[in-house]
Design a protein around this motif. Structure first.
Motif, mmCIF file in Angstrom:
data_model
loop_
_atom_site.group_PDB
_atom_site.id
_atom_site.type_symbol
_atom_site.label_atom_id
_atom_site.label_comp_id
_atom_site.label_asym_id
_atom_site.label_seq_id
_atom_site.Cartn_x
_atom_site.Cartn_y
_atom_site.Cartn_z
ATOM 1 N N TYR A 124 48.966 -9.342 53.509
ATOM 2 C CA TYR A 124 48.632 -10.760 53.365
ATOM 3 C C TYR A 124 48.854 -11.218 51.930
ATOM 4 O O TYR A 124 49.457 -12.274 51.680
ATOM 5 C CB TYR A 124 47.181 -10.992 53.782
ATOM 6 C CG TYR A 124 46.761 -12.447 53.709
ATOM 7 C CD1 TYR A 124 46.986 -13.298 54.782
ATOM 8 C CD2 TYR A 124 46.158 -12.957 52.565
ATOM 9 C CE1 TYR A 124 46.610 -14.633 54.720
ATOM 10 C CE2 TYR A 124 45.786 -14.284 52.491
ATOM 11 C CZ TYR A 124 46.007 -15.123 53.570
ATOM 12 O OH TYR A 124 45.654 -16.437 53.494
ATOM 13 N N SER A 161 52.013 -2.374 64.545
ATOM 14 C CA SER A 161 51.748 -3.797 64.344
ATOM 15 C C SER A 161 51.962 -4.188 62.890
ATOM 16 O O SER A 161 52.569 -5.228 62.590
ATOM 17 C CB SER A 161 50.311 -4.119 64.771
ATOM 18 O OG SER A 161 49.988 -5.469 64.530
ATOM 19 N N LEU A 162 51.486 -3.370 61.970
ATOM 20 C CA LEU A 162 51.684 -3.642 60.549
ATOM 21 C C LEU A 162 53.173 -3.600 60.181
ATOM 22 O O LEU A 162 53.661 -4.426 59.402
ATOM 23 C CB LEU A 162 50.914 -2.622 59.710
ATOM 24 C CG LEU A 162 49.378 -2.716 59.784
ATOM 25 C CD1 LEU A 162 48.738 -1.455 59.215
ATOM 26 C CD2 LEU A 162 48.878 -3.944 59.021
ATOM 27 N N VAL A 216 44.851 -5.587 64.286
ATOM 28 C CA VAL A 216 44.262 -4.637 63.346
ATOM 29 C C VAL A 216 42.735 -4.692 63.401
ATOM 30 O O VAL A 216 42.067 -3.655 63.531
ATOM 31 C CB VAL A 216 44.752 -4.933 61.912
ATOM 32 C CG1 VAL A 216 43.957 -4.116 60.891
ATOM 33 C CG2 VAL A 216 46.237 -4.620 61.785
ATOM 34 N N CYS A 241 48.978 -10.054 63.697
ATOM 35 C CA CYS A 241 48.711 -8.703 63.220
ATOM 36 C C CYS A 241 47.232 -8.511 62.931
ATOM 37 O O CYS A 241 46.647 -7.474 63.263
ATOM 38 C CB CYS A 241 49.553 -8.430 61.970
ATOM 39 S SG CYS A 241 49.398 -6.759 61.308
ATOM 40 N N ALA A 242 46.602 -9.510 62.319
ATOM 41 C CA ALA A 242 45.170 -9.422 62.019
ATOM 42 C C ALA A 242 44.349 -9.255 63.292
ATOM 43 O O ALA A 242 43.398 -8.462 63.333
ATOM 44 C CB ALA A 242 44.720 -10.668 61.263
ATOM 45 N N SER A 246 45.338 -2.200 54.506
ATOM 46 C CA SER A 246 46.796 -2.410 54.535
ATOM 47 C C SER A 246 47.131 -3.835 54.939
ATOM 48 O O SER A 246 48.064 -4.445 54.393
ATOM 49 C CB SER A 246 47.445 -1.416 55.510
ATOM 50 O OG SER A 246 47.233 -0.088 55.089
ATOM 51 N N TRP A 247 46.378 -4.371 55.898
ATOM 52 C CA TRP A 247 46.641 -5.761 56.298
ATOM 53 C C TRP A 247 46.390 -6.720 55.129
ATOM 54 O O TRP A 247 47.180 -7.640 54.896
ATOM 55 C CB TRP A 247 45.771 -6.165 57.491
ATOM 56 C CG TRP A 247 46.082 -7.562 57.920
ATOM 57 C CD1 TRP A 247 47.056 -7.960 58.785
ATOM 58 C CD2 TRP A 247 45.440 -8.769 57.460
ATOM 59 N NE1 TRP A 247 47.069 -9.335 58.901
ATOM 60 C CE2 TRP A 247 46.093 -9.856 58.104
ATOM 61 C CE3 TRP A 247 44.399 -9.025 56.590
ATOM 62 C CZ2 TRP A 247 45.709 -11.181 57.890
ATOM 63 C CZ3 TRP A 247 44.016 -10.340 56.367
ATOM 64 C CH2 TRP A 247 44.675 -11.400 57.019
ATOM 65 N N ASN A 294 43.598 0.791 57.695
ATOM 66 C CA ASN A 294 44.452 -0.214 58.337
ATOM 67 C C ASN A 294 44.074 -1.631 57.913
ATOM 68 O O ASN A 294 44.945 -2.486 57.679
ATOM 69 C CB ASN A 294 44.365 -0.080 59.852
ATOM 70 C CG ASN A 294 45.003 1.196 60.363
ATOM 71 O OD1 ASN A 294 45.849 1.789 59.693
ATOM 72 N ND2 ASN A 294 44.605 1.634 61.545
ATOM 73 N N LEU A 297 51.204 -12.803 60.500
ATOM 74 C CA LEU A 297 50.039 -12.199 59.855
ATOM 75 C C LEU A 297 48.776 -12.389 60.697
ATOM 76 O O LEU A 297 47.933 -11.494 60.787
ATOM 77 C CB LEU A 297 49.835 -12.817 58.468
ATOM 78 C CG LEU A 297 50.795 -12.359 57.368
ATOM 79 C CD1 LEU A 297 50.690 -13.267 56.150
ATOM 80 C CD2 LEU A 297 50.515 -10.914 56.971
ATOM 81 N N GLN A 330 53.788 -10.291 68.986
ATOM 82 C CA GLN A 330 54.511 -9.782 67.826
ATOM 83 C C GLN A 330 55.872 -9.209 68.229
ATOM 84 O O GLN A 330 56.892 -9.471 67.583
ATOM 85 C CB GLN A 330 53.704 -8.683 67.130
ATOM 86 C CG GLN A 330 52.607 -9.172 66.203
ATOM 87 C CD GLN A 330 52.034 -8.021 65.394
ATOM 88 O OE1 GLN A 330 51.195 -7.260 65.872
ATOM 89 N NE2 GLN A 330 52.498 -7.893 64.163
ATOM 90 N N CYS A 349 54.960 -6.720 61.188
ATOM 91 C CA CYS A 349 54.676 -7.799 60.250
ATOM 92 C C CYS A 349 55.577 -7.683 59.021
ATOM 93 O O CYS A 349 56.136 -8.684 58.542
ATOM 94 C CB CYS A 349 53.203 -7.721 59.839
ATOM 95 S SG CYS A 349 52.498 -9.274 59.309
#
Length: 299
Positions: free
Chosen positions: A34, A262-263, A61, A57-58, A29-30, A26, A54, A105, A266
């Motif tokens: 980015y 969450s990803l 994550v 989301c960070a 993936s973030w 994960n 972002l 989000q 984004c």
């Protein structure tokens, strides 16, 4: 940690290993998101910066990764590793920030889609999300400080109400889009339905049964100040599977599927500029009709 891995037959070691593997993926993936979307022209909504999404989301994550690397059960004060980072006050603080960011989000996405389509139902759903989640976090802290599981039952009930509103808001958008956007909406709605079923059939009943068991046993409920000291100074390391059985299901789903959501939020936000091409013709005509001047009317 070494002792736990020496017992290779211990299912907790395998479970923890799977959690850390998923969380590491994960995080990777973030970073890919980015690199793909940050400071790229034409990928963000004109009303807000992709950098905010972002960052939110960070927070989710990395917060969930922290909690999967160092699992703990708040009310029971149990953990897998003997470190102050496993204390409940640290873990619950990280969780609070992460969950509020996740809620924001959803607010942003529903406002984005509701504004694009003029769907008041979707916009109204966006307005109730954050207040409900803030109340849920207060209930969670009450449960953690006092060791009263009733707070957890109310907390998760509020999450259910929140995502029921989200599901209604997304359902309202189905007639507005076609193609992959409609498919994504359907997948999101089905995922929310599964989440609601888990909350109401598994999670909330579990906390209610624990609360009732504590009542029948006459368990002591801590005061808020006493509880604050307790969560800051006491954590019990246990590798006994029986102590973790009630936590494994929700933690596994939370630190995987919820993070993927969450990803995905984004990504959806970053692709805002592509959404209009998937509007249905009927939706576009209906939305544009009030803007069309009536023939013959004096200017």
């Amino acid at each position: 940690m070494r002792l736990m891995f020496q017992a290779r037959s211990n299912p907790l070691a395998w479970w923890w290993g799977l959690l850390t593997l998923v969380s590491s993926a994960n995080i990777a993936s973030w970073f890919l998101l980015y690199r793909q979307f940050h400071d790229q022209p034409g990928t963000a909504s004109s009303t807000s910066d992709i950098g905010l999404m972002l960052a939110l989301c960070a927070a989710y994550v990395f917060g969930c990764a922290f909690r999967s690397f160092l699992p703990r059960a708040d009310v029971q004060r149990i953990c897998l590793f003997d470190t102050w980072l496993s204390s409940v006050v640290v873990g619950r603080s990280v969780a609070t920030v992460a969950e509020i960011c996740f809620a924001v989000q959803w607010v942003i996405i529903l406002r984005q889609l509701g504004g694009l389509t003029g769907a008041d139902t979707t916009l109204n759903a966006a307005y109730v999300i954050l207040p409900l989640i803030v109340i849920a976090e207060i209930c969670s802290w009450y449960a953690v400080l006092t060791t009263n599981y009733l707070g957890n039952a109310i907390e998760n009930s509020l999450w259910a109400v929140t995502f029921l509103a989200v599901g209604v808001g997304l359902s309202r958008l189905l007639p507005e889009f076609n193609g992959p956007v409609r498919l994504a909406l359907i997948v999101a709605i089905l995922g929310i339905a599964a989440y609601l079923a888990f909350l109401m059939l598994v999670d909330v009943p579990m906390y209610v049964s624990r609360w009732r068991a504590d009542l029948s046993e006459g368990s002591k409920v801590l005061g808020l100040l006493e509880g604050l000291r307790d969560v800051s100074t006491r954590w019990v390391v246990t590798h006994d599977l029986t102590h973790w059985k009630g936590e494994i299901a929700w933690m596994s789903l939370y630190f995987s599927a919820a993070v993927w959501a969450s990803l995905a939020l984004c990504m959806a936000y970053a692709l805002d500029g592509h959404l209009p091409q998937y509007r249905t013709e009927a939706a576009v005509s209906s939305y544009a009709a009030p803007m069309t001047p009536v023939a013959g009317r004096a200017s």
